[in-house]
Design a protein around this motif. Structure first.
Motif, PDB file in Angstrom:
ATOM      1  N   UNK A 108       0.838  -1.195   0.000  1.00 52.44           N
ATOM      2  CA  UNK A 108       0.000   0.000   0.000  1.00 52.44           C
ATOM      3  C   UNK A 108       0.872   1.244   0.000  1.00 52.44           C
ATOM      4  N   UNK A 109       0.535   2.191  -0.886  1.00 50.00           N
ATOM      5  CA  UNK A 109       1.208   3.479  -0.954  1.00 50.00           C
ATOM      6  C   UNK A 109       0.215   4.560  -0.526  1.00 50.00           C
ATOM      7  N   UNK A 110       0.537   5.807  -0.753  1.00 48.50           N
ATOM      8  CA  UNK A 110      -0.372   6.896  -0.394  1.00 48.50           C
ATOM      9  C   UNK A 110      -1.473   7.050  -1.437  1.00 48.50           C
ATOM     10  N   UNK A 111      -2.584   7.666  -1.023  1.00 50.93           N
ATOM     11  CA  UNK A 111      -3.686   8.029  -1.941  1.00 50.93           C
ATOM     12  C   UNK A 111      -4.270   6.824  -2.678  1.00 50.93           C
ATOM     13  N   UNK A 112      -4.460   5.729  -1.953  1.00 45.24           N
ATOM     14  CA  UNK A 112      -5.077   4.522  -2.512  1.00 45.24           C
ATOM     15  C   UNK A 112      -4.327   3.989  -3.731  1.00 45.24           C
ATOM     16  N   UNK A 113      -3.011   4.126  -3.699  1.00 46.31           N
ATOM     17  CA  UNK A 113      -2.179   3.525  -4.733  1.00 46.31           C
ATOM     18  C   UNK A 113      -1.434   2.332  -4.146  1.00 46.31           C
ATOM     19  N   UNK A 114      -1.066   1.402  -5.026  1.00 49.10           N
ATOM     20  CA  UNK A 114      -0.424   0.164  -4.586  1.00 49.10           C
ATOM     21  C   UNK A 114       0.701  -0.199  -5.551  1.00 49.10           C
ATOM     22  N   UNK A 115       1.703  -0.853  -5.010  1.00 45.88           N
ATOM     23  CA  UNK A 115       2.788  -1.406  -5.821  1.00 45.88           C
ATOM     24  C   UNK A 115       2.648  -2.923  -5.787  1.00 45.88           C
ATOM     25  N   UNK A 116       2.463  -3.529  -6.943  1.00 44.65           N
ATOM     26  CA  UNK A 116       2.299  -4.985  -7.023  1.00 44.65           C
ATOM     27  C   UNK A 116       3.526  -5.589  -7.684  1.00 44.65           C
ATOM     28  N   UNK A 117       4.181  -6.493  -6.978  1.00 42.87           N
ATOM     29  CA  UNK A 117       5.348  -7.197  -7.511  1.00 42.87           C
ATOM     30  C   UNK A 117       5.014  -8.681  -7.635  1.00 42.87           C
ATOM     31  N   UNK A 118       5.455  -9.290  -8.725  1.00 45.01           N
ATOM     32  CA  UNK A 118       5.243 -10.737  -8.852  1.00 45.01           C
ATOM     33  C   UNK A 118       6.402 -11.373  -9.609  1.00 45.01           C
ATOM     34  N   UNK A 119       6.559 -12.669  -9.372  1.00 43.91           N
ATOM     35  CA  UNK A 119       7.583 -13.458 -10.051  1.00 43.91           C
ATOM     36  C   UNK A 119       6.968 -14.777 -10.522  1.00 43.91           C
ATOM     37  N   UNK A 120       7.407 -15.219 -11.691  1.00 43.00           N
ATOM     38  CA  UNK A 120       6.989 -16.498 -12.265  1.00 43.00           C
ATOM     39  C   UNK A 120       8.208 -17.403 -12.364  1.00 43.00           C
ATOM     40  N   UNK A 121       8.100 -18.618 -11.799  1.00 46.88           N
ATOM     41  CA  UNK A 121       9.232 -19.547 -11.770  1.00 46.88           C
ATOM     42  C   UNK A 121       8.915 -20.838 -12.507  1.00 46.88           C
ATOM     43  N   UNK A 122       9.954 -21.400 -13.123  1.00 47.74           N
ATOM     44  CA  UNK A 122       9.927 -22.772 -13.616  1.00 47.74           C
ATOM     45  C   UNK A 122      10.406 -23.645 -12.463  1.00 47.74           C
ATOM     46  N   UNK A 123       9.515 -24.458 -11.905  1.00 42.42           N
ATOM     47  CA  UNK A 123       9.842 -25.226 -10.700  1.00 42.42           C
ATOM     48  C   UNK A 123      10.894 -26.281 -10.974  1.00 42.42           C
ATOM     49  N   UNK A 124      10.773 -26.996 -12.081  1.00 40.31           N
ATOM     50  CA  UNK A 124      11.723 -28.071 -12.377  1.00 40.31           C
ATOM     51  C   UNK A 124      13.129 -27.552 -12.616  1.00 40.31           C
ATOM     52  N   UNK A 127      14.300 -21.810 -11.894  1.00 36.35           N
ATOM     53  CA  UNK A 127      14.710 -20.536 -12.477  1.00 36.35           C
ATOM     54  C   UNK A 127      13.513 -19.599 -12.618  1.00 36.35           C
ATOM     55  N   UNK A 128      13.798 -18.294 -12.616  1.00 32.63           N
ATOM     56  CA  UNK A 128      12.747 -17.303 -12.813  1.00 32.63           C
ATOM     57  C   UNK A 128      12.511 -17.086 -14.303  1.00 32.63           C
ATOM     58  N   UNK A 129      11.252 -17.093 -14.707  1.00 33.58           N
ATOM     59  CA  UNK A 129      10.880 -16.865 -16.095  1.00 33.58           C
ATOM     60  C   UNK A 129      10.523 -15.403 -16.331  1.00 33.58           C
ATOM     61  N   UNK A 130       9.824 -14.801 -15.370  1.00 30.33           N
ATOM     62  CA  UNK A 130       9.411 -13.409 -15.503  1.00 30.33           C
ATOM     63  C   UNK A 130       9.259 -12.793 -14.125  1.00 30.33           C
ATOM     64  N   UNK A 131       9.393 -11.470 -14.071  1.00 33.39           N
ATOM     65  CA  UNK A 131       9.193 -10.742 -12.828  1.00 33.39           C
ATOM     66  C   UNK A 131       8.949  -9.278 -13.130  1.00 33.39           C
ATOM     67  N   UNK A 132       7.900  -8.724 -12.565  1.00 34.99           N
ATOM     68  CA  UNK A 132       7.528  -7.339 -12.847  1.00 34.99           C
ATOM     69  C   UNK A 132       7.055  -6.647 -11.575  1.00 34.99           C
ATOM     70  N   UNK A 133       7.115  -5.300 -11.628  1.00 32.11           N
ATOM     71  CA  UNK A 133       6.550  -4.459 -10.586  1.00 32.11           C
ATOM     72  C   UNK A 133       5.613  -3.474 -11.268  1.00 32.11           C
ATOM     73  N   UNK A 134       4.357  -3.430 -10.819  1.00 32.86           N
ATOM     74  CA  UNK A 134       3.329  -2.617 -11.465  1.00 32.86           C
ATOM     75  C   UNK A 134       2.647  -1.756 -10.413  1.00 32.86           C
ATOM     76  N   UNK A 135       2.444  -0.477 -10.735  1.00 33.26           N
ATOM     77  CA  UNK A 135       1.729   0.408  -9.829  1.00 33.26           C
ATOM     78  C   UNK A 135       0.269   0.488 -10.248  1.00 33.26           C
ATOM     79  N   UNK A 136      -0.631   0.530  -9.276  1.00 35.44           N
ATOM     80  CA  UNK A 136      -2.055   0.540  -9.569  1.00 35.44           C
ATOM     81  C   UNK A 136      -2.829   1.285  -8.492  1.00 35.44           C
ATOM     82  N   UNK A 137      -3.938   1.882  -8.882  1.00 36.07           N
ATOM     83  CA  UNK A 137      -4.888   2.428  -7.926  1.00 36.07           C
ATOM     84  C   UNK A 137      -5.817   1.305  -7.470  1.00 36.07           C
ATOM     85  N   UNK A 138      -6.520   1.531  -6.357  1.00 30.56           N
ATOM     86  CA  UNK A 138      -7.423   0.512  -5.835  1.00 30.56           C
ATOM     87  C   UNK A 138      -8.462   0.111  -6.877  1.00 30.56           C
ATOM     88  N   UNK A 139      -9.012   1.101  -7.570  1.00 28.08           N
ATOM     89  CA  UNK A 139     -10.046   0.805  -8.566  1.00 28.08           C
ATOM     90  C   UNK A 139      -9.508   0.025  -9.753  1.00 28.08           C
TER      91      UNK A 139
END
Length: 438
Positions: A108-124, A127-139
């Motif tokens: 949670x950031x200020x003014x109903x904004x959020x930072x969302x981070x995620x990672x996608x892994x190949x389990x076998x 290793x990491x396949x992808x990873x991003x950080x995205x900012x978003x409002x609640x709506x």
């Protein structure tokens, strides 16, 4: 026969009953051997907690499951819930036969904004396949979740995802007072965040998306007869496009958004026309004593697929058109059965979906344009109005469940099936948007 169908279809539109409710999605059949994936609940950094309908990980898992290609692991079966790469024990996830792992966190950031981070892994491979950080409002959290689903889908399949897209559809409320209200509605591809674009006491039909995803063309009977309109779903500005004597129906946007193909009977017989939206120049494409209707553009904008009964029964034809809309040679595409209508062309032009009658039942079929092979994808009694997803992997259509109109979707190979429906009432005439533009 084509005349009878058109009259019956309009009658169905005029007599549908619906109680307004939330659209829900049910997975009715997934792909056998779908890839096992775990989408771990995202970590939360903030006061209180997010609303349940903003659970990013749950939205992503539901998206991937709806595609039919992935089988998300139930949360109750997760042996741990890591939120960053250093916390992942790949041996544990191999033990539960997970091939890919998605983890993340929401800050949670200020003014109903959020930072969302995620990672996608190949389990076998651990290793990491992808990873991003995205900012978003609640709506916008649900849309952000759909964007994450699209990223994961493309990373694992090589094909763009179509979760961050829209569907349009028509519904009807019939009240005890005898009044009827028609609604043109738009929602996310999973049925959430519904918007009512237009309400009317007269029928609304045939919604069609502009390529920019911001405008809809449709047919309205607001003045007592069919007329074609364009409406901006953001500003709600409405523009009347055609109001000729007779039929004004089946509008569909060209791939470049500069023209509409439509059906008019202003010259006495239903024919296919193309309207240049900047100059209002109208070009007649078909010239036949039969009924020509329900056009659909080829992706290059140089051809149209349409329904005609010129051969004695409704069949699908294709016609090439010149730069200025001049007609070319017409070619019949369907030969199996005595009823094939309401075609929709896939975004890559490889497939044509249509309504096919088989043993008295109306079902969704698809024609492979290269092999000319026809495959029947559904086994319902009354399926209609197919529309491709923008990545060409799914087809949404209208069908019937317990004598009630619902929407359903099927993968182009016929393996994955899902159903979208209101808790009560009817919904018809779906149209899937192109990819969203910001």
């Amino acid at each position: 026969m084509l005349k009878r169908l058109s009259s019956t279809f309009i009658l169905l539109m005029l007599t549908m009953h619906q109680a307004w409710a939330v659209l829900t999605v049910e997975i009715t059949e997934g792909v056998e051997g779908a890839s096992p994936i775990a989408v771990v609940p995202f970590g939360w950094q903030g006061k209180g907690k997010l609303p349940q309908d903003k659970d990013v990980a749950q939205i992503v898992a539901a998206d991937l499951q709806r595609s039919g290609l992935f089988a998300p692991l139930p949360r109750r079966d997760m042996i741990s819930q890591p939120h960053q790469g250093s916390e992942v024990n790949f041996t544990d996830w191999r033990a539960v036969n997970v091939e890919h792992l998605v983890i993340g966190k929401v800050q949670a950031l200020a003014n109903e904004e959020f930072q969302i981070q995620f990672q996608l892994f190949d389990v076998n491979k651990a290793t990491q396949i992808a990873g991003y950080s995205i900012r978003s409002r609640l709506s916008g959290l649900r849309r952000t979740a759909h964007k994450i689903s699209d990223i994961i889908y493309k990373a694992l399949t090589g094909t763009p995802g179509a979760f961050d897209t829209l569907i349009a559809y028509v519904t009807v409320n019939r009240y005890k007072s005898g009044k009827t209200k028609y609604r043109l509605a738009v929602s996310d591809s999973d049925g959430f965040d519904e918007q009512i674009v237009l309400e009317s006491t007269q029928p609304l039909m045939s919604p069609s998306w502009a390529p920019d995803g911001k405008r809809l063309a449709y047919v309205s009977f607001r003045n007592g007869r069919p007329e074609i309109y364009i409406q901006n779903i953001i500003t709600r500005d409405i523009r009347k496009i055609t109001s000729f004597r007779g039929l004004n129906s089946a509008p569909v946007w060209s791939p470049d958004g500069k023209r509409l193909a439509l059906t008019l009977s202003k010259d006495g017989n239903p024919e296919i026309y193309v309207l240049d939206l900047s100059s209002n120049r109208l070009s007649r494409i078909t010239r036949n004593y039969a009924i020509d209707t329900e056009p659909s553009w080829m992706p290059d904008g140089k051809g149209l697929v349409f329904t005609s009964d010129r051969g004695g029964s409704p069949q699908i034809y294709m016609v090439n058109i010149g730069r200025f809309g001049k007609e070319g040679r017409e070619q019949r595409l369907t030969f199996e059965g005595n009823y094939n209508a309401r075609a929709s062309v896939s975004p890559d032009g490889r497939h044509v979906a249509f309504v096919h009658r088989e043993q008295g039942q109306f079902r969704i079929a698809v024609l492979d344009m290269e092999s000319q092979r026809v495959s029947v994808l559904t086994d319902s009694r009354l399926d209609e109005s197919p529309s491709f997803s923008p990545n060409g992997r799914m087809i949404i259509y209208a069908t019937e469940d317990n004598y009630r109109g619902v929407l359903a979707a099927v993968s182009v190979d016929g393996q994955a099936h899902q159903r979208l429906r209101f808790q009560s009432g009817d919904v018809r005439e779906p149209a899937w948007s192109s990819f969203k533009t910001d």
